[in-house]
Motif scaffolding. Structure first.
Motif, PDB file in Angstrom:
ATOM      1  N   UNK A  68      20.106  69.283  49.122  1.00 54.43           N
ATOM      2  CA  UNK A  68      19.041  69.164  48.125  1.00 54.43           C
ATOM      3  C   UNK A  68      18.933  70.450  47.309  1.00 54.43           C
ATOM      4  N   UNK A  69      18.564  70.293  46.046  1.00 53.29           N
ATOM      5  CA  UNK A  69      18.358  71.444  45.175  1.00 53.29           C
ATOM      6  C   UNK A  69      17.055  71.268  44.406  1.00 53.29           C
ATOM      7  N   UNK A  70      16.186  72.244  44.517  1.00 50.50           N
ATOM      8  CA  UNK A  70      14.941  72.227  43.759  1.00 50.50           C
ATOM      9  C   UNK A  70      15.099  73.125  42.539  1.00 50.50           C
ATOM     10  N   UNK A  71      14.525  72.685  41.444  1.00 54.72           N
ATOM     11  CA  UNK A  71      14.559  73.482  40.217  1.00 54.72           C
ATOM     12  C   UNK A  71      13.302  73.173  39.412  1.00 54.72           C
ATOM     13  N   UNK A  72      13.061  73.983  38.407  1.00 53.93           N
ATOM     14  CA  UNK A  72      11.891  73.750  37.567  1.00 53.93           C
ATOM     15  C   UNK A  72      12.187  74.177  36.141  1.00 53.93           C
ATOM     16  N   UNK A  73      11.510  73.522  35.235  1.00 49.92           N
ATOM     17  CA  UNK A  73      11.592  73.870  33.821  1.00 49.92           C
ATOM     18  C   UNK A  73      10.156  74.094  33.363  1.00 49.92           C
TER      19      UNK A  73
END
Length: 125
Positions: A68-73
């Motif tokens: 899993x990879x979490x990211x944000x914009x």
């Protein structure tokens, strides 16, 4: 205060991928540490991943950090969870949550005052 709406859940075969999104209301999204949690019937809600305010630091549950990879914009007020190599045991309702702290890790459900309504992820074998 922030309001959260998840999307992107669905039915996928084992080994497949999904990307969850969580859209936040308000102009202060960048001030919130964001987390993803999941819950299955009869079990406690469990931490999946978290990401710091500037996205410089991420934190994962051990069983998910390789998939899993979490990211944000922050410009889009959105946090994402990319889930690869999904397994039937990943089946759950996935929730995003917001914490107004400026730390680098918040794994406890009780530390998050704001929650989305959840999105169902079902992985078939």
């Amino acid at each position: 205060q922030v309001q959260l709406v998840e999307s992107g859940g669905g039915l996928v075969q084992a080994g497949g991928s999904l990307r969850l999104s969580c859209a936040a209301s308000g102009r202060t999204f960048s001030r919130y540490f964001m987390g993803w949690f999941r819950q299955t019937p009869g079990k406690e809600r469990e931490f999946v991943a978290g990401i710091s305010l500037s996205a410089g630091i991420t934190d994962y549950a051990d069983s998910m950090k390789d998939r899993f990879t979490i990211s944000r914009d922050n410009a889009k007020n959105t946090v994402y969870l990319q889930m690869n190599s999904l397994k039937p045991e990943d089946t759950a309702v996935y929730y995003c949550a917001a914490n107004g702290g400026s730390g680098i890790a918040y794994r406890s459900v009780g530390l998050y005052p704001y929650w989305g309504q959840g999105t169902q992820v079902t992985v078939s074998s």
